[in-house]
Write a protein that holds these residues in place. Structure first.
Motif, mmCIF file in Angstrom:
data_model
loop_
_atom_site.group_PDB
_atom_site.id
_atom_site.type_symbol
_atom_site.label_atom_id
_atom_site.label_comp_id
_atom_site.label_asym_id
_atom_site.label_seq_id
_atom_site.Cartn_x
_atom_site.Cartn_y
_atom_site.Cartn_z
ATOM 1 N N LYS A 518 0.814 -1.219 0.000
ATOM 2 C CA LYS A 518 0.000 0.000 0.000
ATOM 3 C C LYS A 518 0.853 1.278 0.000
ATOM 4 N N ARG A 519 2.198 1.095 -0.052
ATOM 5 C CA ARG A 519 3.150 2.206 -0.061
ATOM 6 C C ARG A 519 3.046 3.066 1.203
ATOM 7 N N GLU A 520 2.722 2.393 2.316
ATOM 8 C CA GLU A 520 2.709 3.054 3.608
ATOM 9 C C GLU A 520 4.056 2.903 4.316
ATOM 10 N N LEU A 521 4.948 2.051 3.757
ATOM 11 C CA LEU A 521 6.260 1.787 4.348
ATOM 12 C C LEU A 521 7.272 1.611 3.226
ATOM 13 N N ASP A 522 8.442 2.271 3.356
ATOM 14 C CA ASP A 522 9.479 2.144 2.340
ATOM 15 C C ASP A 522 10.144 0.771 2.418
ATOM 16 N N SER A 523 10.815 0.385 1.328
ATOM 17 C CA SER A 523 11.385 -0.957 1.228
ATOM 18 C C SER A 523 12.561 -1.171 2.173
ATOM 19 N N GLU A 524 13.379 -0.134 2.415
ATOM 20 C CA GLU A 524 14.565 -0.330 3.263
ATOM 21 C C GLU A 524 14.195 -0.657 4.708
ATOM 22 N N PRO A 525 13.355 0.146 5.383
ATOM 23 C CA PRO A 525 12.963 -0.258 6.744
ATOM 24 C C PRO A 525 12.159 -1.557 6.761
ATOM 25 N N ALA A 526 11.439 -1.832 5.665
ATOM 26 C CA ALA A 526 10.680 -3.082 5.597
ATOM 27 C C ALA A 526 11.623 -4.281 5.603
ATOM 28 N N ARG A 527 12.728 -4.184 4.836
ATOM 29 C CA ARG A 527 13.695 -5.291 4.809
ATOM 30 C C ARG A 527 14.292 -5.516 6.190
ATOM 31 N N LYS A 528 14.597 -4.423 6.910
ATOM 32 C CA LYS A 528 15.171 -4.554 8.245
ATOM 33 C C LYS A 528 14.195 -5.258 9.192
ATOM 34 N N LEU A 529 12.949 -4.829 9.164
ATOM 35 C CA LEU A 529 11.946 -5.433 10.051
ATOM 36 C C LEU A 529 11.701 -6.900 9.709
ATOM 37 N N VAL A 530 11.622 -7.218 8.422
ATOM 38 C CA VAL A 530 11.377 -8.600 8.009
ATOM 39 C C VAL A 530 12.545 -9.496 8.403
ATOM 40 N N ARG A 531 13.782 -8.979 8.282
ATOM 41 C CA ARG A 531 14.939 -9.787 8.689
ATOM 42 C C ARG A 531 14.882 -10.083 10.188
ATOM 43 N N GLU A 532 14.524 -9.079 10.984
ATOM 44 C CA GLU A 532 14.410 -9.314 12.427
ATOM 45 C C GLU A 532 13.364 -10.389 12.720
ATOM 46 N N LEU A 533 12.231 -10.313 12.038
ATOM 47 C CA LEU A 533 11.177 -11.310 12.248
ATOM 48 C C LEU A 533 11.618 -12.692 11.772
ATOM 49 N N ASP A 534 12.354 -12.730 10.658
ATOM 50 C CA ASP A 534 12.833 -14.020 10.148
ATOM 51 C C ASP A 534 13.779 -14.683 11.140
ATOM 52 N N LEU A 535 14.693 -13.896 11.735
ATOM 53 C CA LEU A 535 15.629 -14.459 12.709
ATOM 54 C C LEU A 535 14.890 -14.962 13.948
ATOM 55 N N LEU A 536 13.870 -14.199 14.376
ATOM 56 C CA LEU A 536 13.070 -14.656 15.518
ATOM 57 C C LEU A 536 12.321 -15.940 15.181
ATOM 58 N N GLU A 537 11.782 -16.019 13.968
ATOM 59 C CA GLU A 537 11.072 -17.235 13.562
ATOM 60 C C GLU A 537 12.027 -18.415 13.487
ATOM 61 N N ALA A 538 13.253 -18.179 12.992
ATOM 62 C CA ALA A 538 14.245 -19.257 12.939
ATOM 63 C C ALA A 538 14.528 -19.793 14.332
ATOM 64 N N ARG A 539 14.522 -18.908 15.323
ATOM 65 C CA ARG A 539 14.748 -19.340 16.704
ATOM 66 C C ARG A 539 13.680 -20.329 17.157
ATOM 67 N N TYR A 540 12.456 -20.090 16.744
ATOM 68 C CA TYR A 540 11.339 -20.929 17.216
ATOM 69 C C TYR A 540 11.040 -22.110 16.293
ATOM 70 N N THR A 541 11.739 -22.200 15.179
ATOM 71 C CA THR A 541 11.491 -23.319 14.260
ATOM 72 C C THR A 541 12.679 -24.248 14.144
ATOM 73 N N VAL A 542 13.749 -24.030 14.913
ATOM 74 C CA VAL A 542 14.902 -24.917 14.888
ATOM 75 C C VAL A 542 14.490 -26.268 15.437
ATOM 76 N N VAL A 543 14.802 -27.316 14.672
ATOM 77 C CA VAL A 543 14.485 -28.685 15.099
ATOM 78 C C VAL A 543 15.771 -29.352 15.528
ATOM 79 N N GLY A 544 15.811 -29.911 16.739
ATOM 80 C CA GLY A 544 17.022 -30.536 17.241
ATOM 81 C C GLY A 544 17.284 -31.876 16.621
#
Length: 544
Positions: A518-544
């Motif tokens: 919707k062009r309410e958020l620029d791509s650069e801060p969006a990439r930063k936020l998505v990377r943070e969320l991806d790393l958090l998701e990786a923490r909770y999806t690691v299978v031992g």
């Protein structure tokens, strides 16, 4: 241009094989689909990939064997070390001798030395193929560790036997004493070179990182170059490059316990290695299938070399060799398990025949067999063609395909409802480690909080922030300390929390993408936020 096109086509076949393997309900491993797609490429296109065995070994085997050695649980490998050595050394020698005489008896047109060479290349099991089978068949962990350990170590013994079989075919002479001494040099020197090279590189890398800082890309590149360096040095000194790569991987697992690498570099490196493993595994079997049409095209001539005229004789030979390999493996595994029980003083127990049969069926052949049989020379010392070379290549190819099929169809039946001996439960050790790590974190937070807040007017902010963080760690300790029932409830609570957090993270990410569209958020801060969320998701999806 044609070479690049072939490479891209091979990579496309690897991608399609994964799609087809998920579409088919049967528990067939992905390598069978990759072989089939490779065969279609060989039939449909005029391209032919000429496999130079030395280049094939260098490109594919060092990184894959290094990674297997790196990731295999070392404690389980050493715990079953005697069983693994019995399979990796004793079984290979018995297979070479027994199958060598059997193949020569069955196909008199194949000289005895060549028959020993063929037996040598089909004797090692393949760690790549074993891993591929395990993706679709639920193999018990301890059995899987034994199979992986065996397949990592038996390549050297099989290829040394092949080397002496070729020498005997070319010269007509063979010395058991020379063979034994050469094997000791090839094996132990290869292991020493792989371990020493990895340790030296790791120490040098750590020194540079401590004094001049760490560069993530360089760290990843170094990890990629280590197996090739160990392999090339060992081969230059006429040792086992394969064992050098395996030893390098095992040593890498030890040196990594220093924990000096940055977390972000470790995450990126694991991603790179996962991609290399997926790609190289797939390309190996696609190339195997691509060679099939050319080998089948000369099948008529190959049949005539055996003294027959009907091509179905080749299928009989392939099936007979597989039965012979499975029979020898069954007897050896049965005797090995009996010996293990005898050493433990349990003289009256008998190994479960289904366990023995499962280990026998899981002895699949793959890239090592293909690359090894292609090292058979084209000509003798006098310039005449090497006897029965095409026949040996065809039979080795058939053994690979049939062993994959047999394991894919037989293992699910043998393992269904099979009660395995109790395995060591790592849950208690894991709980204790989580508690100790949480206690160390709380102590460090208290120390840092006092250092930061000392003399400041807003010290209460530091205290409340530290208290909030420490509460999370105390909750982790409370959920892991107590009776087994309370611990189980704590783990169940953590699982519920994990699912809720994953749902929340996915909702956050979906909202961010929605705002970008919707062009309410620029791509650069969006990439930063998505990377943070991806790393958090990786923490909770690691299978031992």
């Amino acid at each position: 241009m044609e070479t690049i096109t072939i490479i891209l086509l091979l990579l496309l076949a690897v991608i399609l094989s994964g799609i087809f393997s998920r579409m088919v309900p049967l528990p067939l491993p992905r390598p069978l689909f990759q072989i089939a797609l490779g065969a279609l490429i060989g039939l449909a296109a005029d391209w032919r990939v000429t496999l130079d065995p030395e280049i094939f070994f260098l490109l594919f085997l060092p990184p894959l064997l290094f990674l297997d050695g790196w990731r295999i649980p070392r404690e389980d490998l050493f715990k079953d070390g005697k069983t693994i050595v019995e399979l990796a050394l004793g079984l290979v020698v018995v297979t070479v001798v027994g199958m060598g005489f059997f193949i020569h008896w069955m196909v008199p047109a194949m000289p005895l030395a060549v028959a020993f060479g063929l037996a040598a290349v089909v004797s090692p099991t393949d760690p790549i193929a074993v891993s591929a089978i395990a993706q679709r068949v639920s193999i018990p962990k301890r059995m899987m560790h034994i199979l992986e350990g065996e397949s990592l170590l038996n390549d050297a013994s099989g290829l040394v036997c092949l080397r002496f079989a070729i020498a005997a075919a070319l010269t007509g002479a063979f010395s058991i004493q020379d063979a034994a001494l050469n094997f000791l040099w090839v094996a132990f020197a290869g292991i020493a070179i792989g371990s020493g090279f990895t340790w030296i590189v790791s120490r040098a890398k750590s020194w540079v990182s401590r004094h001049y800082g760490e560069e993530g890309g360089a760290q990843i590149l170094i990890s990629l170059l280590i197996p090739f360096g160990a392999y090339l040095i060992a081969e230059h000194l006429h040792c086992s490059g394969i064992l050098a790569a395996v030893a390098a991987g095992l040593t890498m697992g030890f040196v990594e316990t220093s924990g000096e690498l940055e977390a972000s570099t470790r995450i990126r490196r694991n991603t790179v290695w996962d991609m290399i493993q997926f790609t190289a595994n797939g390309v190996i079997f696609v190339l195997l299938g691509e060679q099939l049409p050319a080998i089948l095209a000369s099948s008529a001539e190959t049949v005539r070399a055996t003294g027959h005229h009907e091509p179905w004789w080749l299928a009989i030979y392939v099936i007979a060799i597989n039965f012979g390999l499975a029979g020898l493996r069954f007897l050896w595994v049965w005797a090995s398990l009996h010996l293990t029980l005898f050493r433990k003083g349990d003289w009256h127990s008998t190994p479960n025949w289904r366990i023995v049969a499962a280990i026998s069926f899981a002895g699949v052949r793959g890239a090592i067999t293909l690359a090894g049989v292609l090292t058979l020379p084209l000509a003798m010392n006098d310039g005449s063609p090497f006897p029965a070379r095409d026949l040996a290549i065809f039979l080795a190819m058939g053994v690979i395909i049939v062993s994959l099929l047999a394991a894919s169809l037989g293992l699910p039946l043998l393992l269904k409802g099979l009660e395995m001996p109790a395995e060591h439960d790592h849950q208690a050790a894991e709980d204790a480690a989580r508690v100790k790590a949480a206690e160390a974190a709380i102590a460090e937070i208290e120390k840092v909080q006092h250092a930061l807040a000392e003399g400041r007017s807003d010290a209460d902010i530091y205290v409340s922030t530290a208290s909030r963080i420490m509460d999370g760690y105390r909750h982790r300790i409370d959920s892991r300390v107590g009776s087994p029932e309370n611990n189980a409830l704590g783990r169940q609570s953590e699982e519920i929390e994990r699912r809720l957090r994953l749902a929340a993270l996915k909702a956050e990410r979906a909202q961010i993408f929605r705002m970008v569209r919707k062009r309410e958020l620029d791509s650069e801060p969006a990439r930063k936020l998505v990377r943070e969320l991806d790393l958090l998701e990786a923490r909770y999806t690691v299978v031992g």
